[in-house]
Structure formats: C-alpha cells, structure tokens
Motif scaffolding. Structure first.
Motif, mmCIF file in Angstrom:
data_model
loop_
_atom_site.group_PDB
_atom_site.id
_atom_site.type_symbol
_atom_site.label_atom_id
_atom_site.label_comp_id
_atom_site.label_asym_id
_atom_site.label_seq_id
_atom_site.Cartn_x
_atom_site.Cartn_y
_atom_site.Cartn_z
ATOM 1 N N PRO A 14 -30.368 35.156 -31.729
ATOM 2 C CA PRO A 14 -30.134 35.724 -30.396
ATOM 3 C C PRO A 14 -28.952 35.045 -29.699
ATOM 4 C CG PRO A 14 -32.033 34.275 -30.365
ATOM 5 C CD PRO A 14 -31.609 34.396 -31.809
ATOM 6 N N ASP A 15 -28.353 35.785 -28.775
ATOM 7 C CA ASP A 15 -27.269 35.228 -27.972
ATOM 8 C C ASP A 15 -27.791 34.066 -27.143
ATOM 9 O OD1 ASP A 15 -25.363 37.055 -28.821
ATOM 10 O OD2 ASP A 15 -25.718 38.437 -27.155
ATOM 11 N N GLU A 29 -18.374 32.975 -22.457
ATOM 12 C CA GLU A 29 -17.641 32.261 -23.510
ATOM 13 C C GLU A 29 -18.594 31.802 -24.610
ATOM 14 O OE1 GLU A 29 -15.435 28.017 -24.185
ATOM 15 O OE2 GLU A 29 -15.183 28.961 -22.226
ATOM 16 N N ALA A 30 -19.752 31.286 -24.230
ATOM 17 C CA ALA A 30 -20.732 30.822 -25.225
ATOM 18 C C ALA A 30 -21.229 31.983 -26.088
ATOM 19 C CB ALA A 30 -21.911 30.134 -24.525
ATOM 20 N N VAL A 31 -21.414 33.150 -25.499
ATOM 21 C CA VAL A 31 -21.851 34.321 -26.273
ATOM 22 C C VAL A 31 -20.770 34.729 -27.267
ATOM 23 C CG1 VAL A 31 -22.529 36.752 -26.158
ATOM 24 C CG2 VAL A 31 -23.449 35.130 -24.493
ATOM 25 N N LEU A 32 -19.508 34.762 -26.834
ATOM 26 C CA LEU A 32 -18.422 35.113 -27.758
ATOM 27 C C LEU A 32 -18.327 34.091 -28.891
ATOM 28 C CD1 LEU A 32 -16.079 37.048 -28.441
ATOM 29 C CD2 LEU A 32 -14.595 35.541 -27.108
ATOM 30 N N ARG A 33 -18.423 32.802 -28.570
ATOM 31 C CA ARG A 33 -18.414 31.767 -29.615
ATOM 32 C C ARG A 33 -19.542 31.998 -30.617
ATOM 33 N NH1 ARG A 33 -15.361 27.405 -29.098
ATOM 34 N NH2 ARG A 33 -14.380 27.022 -27.098
ATOM 35 N N HIS A 34 -20.716 32.325 -30.107
ATOM 36 C CA HIS A 34 -21.871 32.545 -30.972
ATOM 37 C C HIS A 34 -21.654 33.758 -31.878
ATOM 38 C CE1 HIS A 34 -26.034 32.887 -32.235
ATOM 39 N NE2 HIS A 34 -26.027 34.139 -31.811
ATOM 40 N N ARG A 35 -21.254 34.870 -31.289
ATOM 41 C CA ARG A 35 -21.105 36.103 -32.075
ATOM 42 C C ARG A 35 -19.996 36.014 -33.117
ATOM 43 N NH1 ARG A 35 -21.961 40.962 -27.925
ATOM 44 N NH2 ARG A 35 -23.948 40.283 -27.040
ATOM 45 N N ASP A 85 -22.362 47.343 -22.014
ATOM 46 C CA ASP A 85 -22.347 48.716 -22.529
ATOM 47 C C ASP A 85 -23.429 49.541 -21.832
ATOM 48 O OD1 ASP A 85 -24.753 48.007 -23.773
ATOM 49 O OD2 ASP A 85 -23.896 47.955 -25.778
ATOM 50 N N ASP A 86 -23.616 50.781 -22.275
ATOM 51 C CA ASP A 86 -24.587 51.677 -21.649
ATOM 52 C C ASP A 86 -26.019 51.175 -21.772
ATOM 53 O OD1 ASP A 86 -22.527 53.320 -20.899
ATOM 54 O OD2 ASP A 86 -22.771 54.689 -22.594
ATOM 55 N N ASP A 87 -26.280 50.316 -22.767
ATOM 56 C CA ASP A 87 -27.612 49.737 -22.941
ATOM 57 C C ASP A 87 -27.763 48.412 -22.202
ATOM 58 O OD1 ASP A 87 -28.404 51.841 -24.627
ATOM 59 O OD2 ASP A 87 -27.546 50.828 -26.374
ATOM 60 N N ARG A 88 -26.766 48.079 -21.370
ATOM 61 C CA ARG A 88 -26.743 46.824 -20.597
ATOM 62 C C ARG A 88 -26.724 45.590 -21.485
ATOM 63 N NH1 ARG A 88 -24.847 49.667 -17.070
ATOM 64 N NH2 ARG A 88 -25.977 50.279 -15.218
ATOM 65 N N ARG A 89 -26.062 45.714 -22.630
ATOM 66 C CA ARG A 89 -25.872 44.586 -23.539
ATOM 67 C C ARG A 89 -24.434 44.118 -23.408
ATOM 68 N NH1 ARG A 89 -24.733 43.614 -29.387
ATOM 69 N NH2 ARG A 89 -25.916 41.750 -29.857
ATOM 70 N N LEU A 90 -24.243 42.801 -23.324
ATOM 71 C CA LEU A 90 -22.891 42.264 -23.238
ATOM 72 C C LEU A 90 -22.133 42.630 -24.503
ATOM 73 C CD1 LEU A 90 -21.051 40.506 -21.436
ATOM 74 C CD2 LEU A 90 -21.779 38.555 -22.816
ATOM 75 N N THR A 91 -20.959 43.192 -24.332
ATOM 76 C CA THR A 91 -20.161 43.635 -25.473
ATOM 77 C C THR A 91 -18.721 43.169 -25.293
ATOM 78 O OG1 THR A 91 -19.644 45.551 -26.849
ATOM 79 C CG2 THR A 91 -19.589 45.903 -24.485
ATOM 80 N N PHE A 92 -18.043 42.995 -26.402
ATOM 81 C CA PHE A 92 -16.674 42.492 -26.384
ATOM 82 C C PHE A 92 -15.733 43.508 -27.008
ATOM 83 C CE2 PHE A 92 -19.445 38.835 -26.363
ATOM 84 C CZ PHE A 92 -18.907 38.066 -25.341
#
Length: 148
Positions: A14-15, A29-35, A85-92
């Motif tokens: 998980p993020d 930033e932490a989410v982008l590093r993780h993904r 996004d439309d599902d309210r999930r952080l997207t890059f």
C-alpha cells in the motif's frame, strides 16, 4: 519481469499513509517514491515538490492546487503532476509538450516503475496516455487537443 511475462504490475504494497506531522507535499513525494521504487536504488534520488499553479487537485476543482514534482537526472528531468483520479486515488502523470500547442500538459499516466520503464524504453505501444490530457488548463487558448 512479471509485467513482461504476465502483463500484471508487481505488487509493492500500500501507499504510505499521511501522518499528522507530514505536510501534504512530503506525503505526495513519499507516494511517488514508493510507486516508482526510488528508495530501492541504493542512492539518494532528489525530488522537487511544489504546488502546481495551473492544474486543480481534483477534476473541476478550484480551491486546491495539484502537486508538481520533478526528478532531475544527469541527462534529463522528469516532470510529474499529482492529482486525484475519478476514483479519488492519487495518480501521477508525466508532463510533456502537447503535440499541437507545445505547452507542458499531462501526457502519460505513470503509477509504477513498470509504467515508467515502458514509457522510457517505448517498450509497449500503449500505456494509454493520460485521461487528464484533454482537460488540462495548461493548453494554449484554442488548442485542438483540449476538450475533444
């Protein structure tokens, strides 16, 4: 390898969660590093993070800005836009010049290291592009790529 063999993205867990002491920018930033698995490279990877002055954080939003991130490398800098996004999930989205007006707009949705590798190596025909390309307010006035 798993994606190449099965078409499925590897599971990385998980993020990171947003904690009270984190600022929103540090969390993004932490989410982008993780993904993108940037912590596993064995060397520090700097990411510059700031509020985006053009895009809203959610579709049709007005009050909260999206987040702009840039990762400098020796031969180029990769620029990303973080929105929901439309599902309210952080997207890059990877930012690049519009084919029609040349302005920097969301070009490709990149949510995993595999997505980024496919894009950089042009290994697959279609990651699918960014759903936010057509709605980006960064297009030049009258750009035909916007809204159609």
């Amino acid at each position: 390898m798993k994606r190449a063999q099965t078409g499925q993205v590897s599971r990385i867990g998980p993020d990171p969660a947003l904690h009270g002491h984190d600022t929103e920018l540090r969390w993004v930033e932490a989410v982008l590093r993780h993904r993108l698995s940037l912590n596993s490279l064995g060397r520090p990877v700097s990411i510059r993070t700031k509020d985006d002055d053009t895009h809203p954080l959610v579709a049709d939003g007005q009050h909260f800005p999206a987040v702009a991130l840039s990762i400098p490398f020796a031969d180029r800098t990769l620029n990303f836009l973080a929105t929901y996004d439309d599902d309210r999930r952080l997207t890059f989205d990877l930012i690049g010049p519009c084919d029609r007006c040349g302005k920097p707009v969301p070009m490709e949705e990149i949510n995993s290291l595999e997505d980024l590798g496919d894009h950089l190596l042009q290994a697959r025909d279609g990651l699918g592009g960014s759903p936010r390309l057509r709605t980006s307010p960064a297009h030049a006035d009258g750009c035909l790529a916007r809204g159609n």
